[in-house]
Write a protein that holds these residues in place. Sequence first.
Motif, PDB file in Angstrom:
ATOM      1  N   GLU A  83       2.673  16.011   8.025  1.00  0.00           N
ATOM      2  CA  GLU A  83       1.796  15.405   9.023  1.00  0.00           C
ATOM      3  C   GLU A  83       0.576  14.736   8.404  1.00  0.00           C
ATOM      4  O   GLU A  83       0.051  13.766   8.957  1.00  0.00           O
ATOM      5  CB  GLU A  83       1.376  16.452  10.062  1.00  0.00           C
ATOM      6  CG  GLU A  83       2.523  16.922  10.953  1.00  0.00           C
ATOM      7  CD  GLU A  83       3.200  15.783  11.705  1.00  0.00           C
ATOM      8  OE1 GLU A  83       2.495  14.813  12.082  1.00  0.00           O
ATOM      9  OE2 GLU A  83       4.421  15.843  11.908  1.00  0.00           O
ATOM     10  N   GLU A  84       0.117  15.225   7.267  1.00  0.00           N
ATOM     11  CA  GLU A  84      -1.018  14.581   6.609  1.00  0.00           C
ATOM     12  C   GLU A  84      -0.638  13.181   6.125  1.00  0.00           C
ATOM     13  O   GLU A  84      -1.420  12.227   6.274  1.00  0.00           O
ATOM     14  CB  GLU A  84      -1.510  15.435   5.439  1.00  0.00           C
ATOM     15  CG  GLU A  84      -2.216  16.715   5.865  1.00  0.00           C
ATOM     16  CD  GLU A  84      -2.845  17.444   4.688  1.00  0.00           C
ATOM     17  OE1 GLU A  84      -2.813  16.878   3.562  1.00  0.00           O
ATOM     18  OE2 GLU A  84      -3.338  18.559   4.885  1.00  0.00           O
ATOM     19  N   LYS A  85       0.540  13.053   5.544  1.00  0.00           N
ATOM     20  CA  LYS A  85       1.008  11.737   5.093  1.00  0.00           C
ATOM     21  C   LYS A  85       1.278  10.829   6.291  1.00  0.00           C
ATOM     22  O   LYS A  85       0.967   9.623   6.252  1.00  0.00           O
ATOM     23  CB  LYS A  85       2.267  11.891   4.248  1.00  0.00           C
ATOM     24  CG  LYS A  85       2.033  12.575   2.918  1.00  0.00           C
ATOM     25  CD  LYS A  85       3.323  12.704   2.121  1.00  0.00           C
ATOM     26  CE  LYS A  85       3.074  13.379   0.779  1.00  0.00           C
ATOM     27  NZ  LYS A  85       4.327  13.539  -0.004  1.00  0.00           N
ATOM     28  N   ARG A  86       1.834  11.415   7.327  1.00  0.00           N
ATOM     29  CA  ARG A  86       2.103  10.644   8.534  1.00  0.00           C
ATOM     30  C   ARG A  86       0.797  10.073   9.106  1.00  0.00           C
ATOM     31  O   ARG A  86       0.736   8.905   9.492  1.00  0.00           O
ATOM     32  CB  ARG A  86       2.780  11.556   9.557  1.00  0.00           C
ATOM     33  CG  ARG A  86       3.718  10.881  10.519  1.00  0.00           C
ATOM     34  CD  ARG A  86       4.403  11.934  11.341  1.00  0.00           C
ATOM     35  NE  ARG A  86       5.443  11.409  12.162  1.00  0.00           N
ATOM     36  CZ  ARG A  86       6.221  12.140  12.942  1.00  0.00           C
ATOM     37  NH1 ARG A  86       6.046  13.449  12.982  1.00  0.00           N
ATOM     38  NH2 ARG A  86       7.160  11.590  13.676  1.00  0.00           N
ATOM     39  N   LYS A  87      -0.239  10.910   9.153  1.00  0.00           N
ATOM     40  CA  LYS A  87      -1.529  10.473   9.679  1.00  0.00           C
ATOM     41  C   LYS A  87      -2.161   9.424   8.772  1.00  0.00           C
ATOM     42  O   LYS A  87      -2.755   8.439   9.250  1.00  0.00           O
ATOM     43  CB  LYS A  87      -2.477  11.662   9.835  1.00  0.00           C
ATOM     44  CG  LYS A  87      -3.826  11.302  10.459  1.00  0.00           C
ATOM     45  CD  LYS A  87      -4.708  12.526  10.619  1.00  0.00           C
ATOM     46  CE  LYS A  87      -6.002  12.181  11.325  1.00  0.00           C
ATOM     47  NZ  LYS A  87      -6.775  11.125  10.608  1.00  0.00           N
ATOM     48  N   ALA A  88      -2.045   9.610   7.464  1.00  0.00           N
ATOM     49  CA  ALA A  88      -2.607   8.643   6.524  1.00  0.00           C
ATOM     50  C   ALA A  88      -1.968   7.275   6.711  1.00  0.00           C
ATOM     51  O   ALA A  88      -2.651   6.239   6.662  1.00  0.00           O
ATOM     52  CB  ALA A  88      -2.408   9.135   5.091  1.00  0.00           C
ATOM     53  N   ILE A  89      -0.658   7.268   6.931  1.00  0.00           N
ATOM     54  CA  ILE A  89       0.045   6.001   7.147  1.00  0.00           C
ATOM     55  C   ILE A  89      -0.393   5.363   8.458  1.00  0.00           C
ATOM     56  O   ILE A  89      -0.657   4.155   8.520  1.00  0.00           O
ATOM     57  CB  ILE A  89       1.569   6.243   7.135  1.00  0.00           C
ATOM     58  CG1 ILE A  89       2.019   6.558   5.713  1.00  0.00           C
ATOM     59  CG2 ILE A  89       2.320   5.041   7.693  1.00  0.00           C
ATOM     60  CD1 ILE A  89       3.438   7.058   5.614  1.00  0.00           C
ATOM     61  N   GLU A 131       0.848   4.200  -2.828  1.00  0.00           N
ATOM     62  CA  GLU A 131       0.478   5.564  -2.464  1.00  0.00           C
ATOM     63  C   GLU A 131       1.616   6.565  -2.619  1.00  0.00           C
ATOM     64  O   GLU A 131       1.402   7.720  -3.003  1.00  0.00           O
ATOM     65  CB  GLU A 131      -0.021   5.595  -1.015  1.00  0.00           C
ATOM     66  CG  GLU A 131      -1.361   4.935  -0.798  1.00  0.00           C
ATOM     67  CD  GLU A 131      -2.483   5.687  -1.494  1.00  0.00           C
ATOM     68  OE1 GLU A 131      -2.498   6.933  -1.405  1.00  0.00           O
ATOM     69  OE2 GLU A 131      -3.337   5.036  -2.125  1.00  0.00           O
ATOM     70  N   ASP A 181      -3.211   5.781  10.054  1.00  0.00           N
ATOM     71  CA  ASP A 181      -4.594   5.323   9.926  1.00  0.00           C
ATOM     72  C   ASP A 181      -4.673   4.021   9.124  1.00  0.00           C
ATOM     73  O   ASP A 181      -5.430   3.102   9.486  1.00  0.00           O
ATOM     74  CB  ASP A 181      -5.452   6.390   9.254  1.00  0.00           C
ATOM     75  CG  ASP A 181      -5.690   7.601  10.151  1.00  0.00           C
ATOM     76  OD1 ASP A 181      -5.460   7.482  11.376  1.00  0.00           O
ATOM     77  OD2 ASP A 181      -6.107   8.650   9.623  1.00  0.00           O
ATOM     78  N   GLN A 182      -3.906   3.962   8.059  1.00  0.00           N
ATOM     79  CA  GLN A 182      -3.940   2.752   7.242  1.00  0.00           C
ATOM     80  C   GLN A 182      -3.333   1.563   7.988  1.00  0.00           C
ATOM     81  O   GLN A 182      -3.811   0.434   7.887  1.00  0.00           O
ATOM     82  CB  GLN A 182      -3.196   2.979   5.927  1.00  0.00           C
ATOM     83  CG  GLN A 182      -3.406   1.901   4.883  1.00  0.00           C
ATOM     84  CD  GLN A 182      -4.841   1.857   4.394  1.00  0.00           C
ATOM     85  OE1 GLN A 182      -5.482   2.891   4.203  1.00  0.00           O
ATOM     86  NE2 GLN A 182      -5.363   0.666   4.201  1.00  0.00           N
ATOM     87  N   TRP A 193       0.834  -1.206   0.000  1.00  0.00           N
ATOM     88  CA  TRP A 193       0.000   0.000   0.000  1.00  0.00           C
ATOM     89  C   TRP A 193       0.869   1.256   0.000  1.00  0.00           C
ATOM     90  O   TRP A 193       0.584   2.224  -0.720  1.00  0.00           O
ATOM     91  CB  TRP A 193      -0.918  -0.005   1.231  1.00  0.00           C
ATOM     92  CG  TRP A 193      -1.740   1.234   1.352  1.00  0.00           C
ATOM     93  CD1 TRP A 193      -2.927   1.508   0.743  1.00  0.00           C
ATOM     94  CD2 TRP A 193      -1.417   2.406   2.126  1.00  0.00           C
ATOM     95  NE1 TRP A 193      -3.380   2.762   1.077  1.00  0.00           N
ATOM     96  CE2 TRP A 193      -2.461   3.338   1.933  1.00  0.00           C
ATOM     97  CE3 TRP A 193      -0.353   2.745   2.965  1.00  0.00           C
ATOM     98  CZ2 TRP A 193      -2.462   4.588   2.539  1.00  0.00           C
ATOM     99  CZ3 TRP A 193      -0.355   3.993   3.571  1.00  0.00           C
ATOM    100  CH2 TRP A 193      -1.402   4.904   3.361  1.00  0.00           C
TER     101      TRP A 193
END
Length: 217
Positions: free
Chosen positions: A78-84, A36, A86-87, A32
Amino acid sequence: MMYTSERDYHSTKLIKQGEKVLDSSFSRFADWILEEFGWRPINIIYDKIDPNDRPKLSLIFELQGQASVFHDGAGYDEEKRKAIADQFKIFRNENSGSFDNPDIWVIFQEFEPAEQAACNEKIPQQEIDAFKVRFSDQQLWEVARFGAYTTFFFETKEQLMASKENGLQAEIRKEYLKLLKPYDEFNYFNLEKLPVIFDNKENFDAQYQGNWDLFYK
């Protein structure tokens, strides 16, 4: 930043050497990340840290620069960090239930710079001393290693400039690569990708008061 003394480094090196593989429970998650963000981590380590047993997720990529996709210029995106994070929760929940603490700390590391540092540190000091003596008649004052990087100091600014024009710096790069290659298990060093710096003692004395701690700060 990954250090050669850390467990993450040694675990990842075993993967590179083919003696172990990425934990199969992380395989779909690694795929994933590739889809991404364009790079697949070669190792993923999940553990807990103090305080309060906070979950920690380490994504380890192979080559220098690959983790830069997760930076936004001022630090981690931080958006990418959060997406990771969460996934990862989704994948982990599918396999082993929910988290006691959902606040996951995600870090990004690269193996190549740590391995380059390990190679550089393996060169015996007597070989470094002999290298310095070899070029001392051409005003090479010092050879200083710090992690993957090696700095070659000439005596003066004029000598530094002349060494570039007369090809001496190119010769030093070529000869230092020969010292590194016996330890370069994964072929991470070549003339185009050689972490060396050229400087001079005048600058070292003027800007850093001749103090190594200030120079490497």
